[in-house]
Design an enzyme around this catalytic site. Structure first.
Site, short mmCIF file in Angstrom:
data_model
loop_
_atom_site.label_atom_id
_atom_site.label_comp_id
_atom_site.label_asym_id
_atom_site.label_seq_id
_atom_site.Cartn_x
_atom_site.Cartn_y
_atom_site.Cartn_z
N LYS A 85 10.83 -37.97 -15.64
CA LYS A 85 11.15 -37.79 -17.08
C LYS A 85 11.97 -38.96 -17.60
O LYS A 85 12.41 -38.96 -18.74
CB LYS A 85 11.95 -36.50 -17.27
CG LYS A 85 11.24 -35.23 -16.88
CD LYS A 85 12.17 -34.05 -17.16
CE LYS A 85 12.05 -32.98 -16.10
NZ LYS A 85 13.19 -32.06 -16.14
N ARG A 106 13.78 -43.39 0.37
CA ARG A 106 12.73 -44.44 0.43
C ARG A 106 12.23 -44.65 -0.98
O ARG A 106 11.93 -43.69 -1.70
CB ARG A 106 11.58 -44.02 1.34
CG ARG A 106 10.40 -44.99 1.26
CD ARG A 106 9.32 -44.71 2.27
NE ARG A 106 9.72 -45.09 3.60
CZ ARG A 106 8.92 -45.09 4.65
NH1 ARG A 106 7.64 -44.74 4.52
NH2 ARG A 106 9.35 -45.44 5.84
N1 CP Z 1 7.34 -46.79 10.54
C1 CP Z 1 7.42 -46.07 9.41
O1 CP Z 1 8.28 -46.28 8.56
O2 CP Z 1 6.46 -45.11 9.31
P1 CP Z 1 6.28 -44.13 8.06
O3 CP Z 1 5.88 -44.97 6.87
O4 CP Z 1 5.21 -43.15 8.47
O5 CP Z 1 7.60 -43.45 7.80
#
Ligand code: CP
Length: 302
Positions: A85, A106
């Site tokens: 949003k 991530r």
């Molecule tokens: N090596 C690694 O980061 O794998 P993933 O992307 O599956 O987390």
């Protein structure tokens, strides 16, 4: 060796001292031997926030917190959070600090960690920011190298594949450059060679390295061969030239003591017949991910 890690957030491998790495490898090996578990109160919560796909990193962190006695909340898909949003990463970090005791993030943007941690009050672990860094993968790689060679110095390491966009290569090279007498061979086409920034770091650390397009001339000298997939999600595919997939036949002259690592996932850069070689250690490497992440969570939550 110190008894505690020296960092609160783990955003970059540059934060890891030699003592931090030794402590974490030692603790991870203790978990691997099944010698200690359930060290964390069950009220401790890990927030697992993945704005990019993951199998190993996400599930090993979630499994690690459960094995330690804690619990997790997670973001299944980026578009299920209020970031979709228009909420900022700064605000999300501030809010998630109230709902969790530690956060794993991530994100595709290299600046995401800096933005997210602006107001966070709990430890944050970088689980990969664009093509820049993947420090927990580096800890796993170092653990796997140490497990086999009993040292992290005086090694000859070959990196093969997409070395330009691979955050795991970037982070591992920078870490290994801080140990003595390591030398590097970077095997890639010009489109995917190691970045000038990483080459500068190696030059400043007086680490010998070569950039080359095939393995033959030094395969028998390698202690580690680190293979990585082409990160097709990070560039336009047009006009790029790739190495041919690596096969068992091309590895005929590999040294008996060399280990082949790959952060995984693998796609088509490496044929599965390599799995039958004694030197293939990439599934041991992904197994080590669980134990290293248990060690890291336990250290940061104490
Ligand atoms: N090596 C690694 O980061 O794998 P993933 O992307 O599956 O987390």
């Amino acid at each position: 060796m110190n008894q505690k890690v020296t960092f609160k957030n783990l955003l970059s491998t540059s934060q890891l001292t030699h003592d931090d790495i030794s402590l974490l490898i030692n603790d991870a090996n203790t978990y691997k031997k099944n010698a200690k578990q359930n060290q964390i109160k069950n009220s401790k919560i890990l927030a697992s926030l993945f704005f990019e796909p993951s199998t190993r990193t996400r599930f090993s962190f979630e499994s690690a917190i459960i094995k330690l006695g804690g619990n997790y909340i997670n973001l299944e898909q980026a578009d299920t959070s209020s970031i979709s949003k228009g909420e900022s990463l700064e605000d999300m970090g501030r809010v998630m600090s109230d709902y969790s005791d530690i956060i794993v993030l991530r994100h595709p943007d290299i600046d995401s960690m800096k933005l997210f941690t602006k107001y966070t009050t709990v430890p944050v672990i970088n689980a990969g920011n664009g093509s820049l860094e993947h420090p927990t993968q580096t800890l796993i790689d170092l653990m796997t190298i140490y497990e086999h060679h009993q040292r992290l110095s005086n090694l000859t390491i070959g990196f093969w594949g997409d070395l330009k966009y691979s955050r795991t290569v970037n982070s591992l090279v920078q870490s290994l450059s801080r140990y003595n007498d390591n030398s590097f061979h970077f095997i890639a086409t010009p489109d995917f060679q190691i970045s000038p920034t990483t080459q500068d770091i190696l030059n400043k650390s007086n680490c010998p390295f070569s950039t080359i397009a095939n393995l033959d001339s030094f395969l028998d000298q390698l202690d580690v061969l680190y293979v990585t997939r082409t990160q097709t999600e990070r560039f336009s595919k047009t006009a790029s030239t790739y190495l041919n997939p690596l096969t068992k036949k091309e590895l005929t002259n590999i040294s008996e003591s060399c280990i082949i690592l790959h952060p995984l996932p693998r796609v088509n850069e490496m044929s599965t017949d390599i799995d039958t070689l004694d030197q293939a250690h990439y599934f041991k490497q992904s197994q080590n991910g669980l134990f290293m992440r248990m060690a890291l969570l336990n250290n940061l939550l104490q």
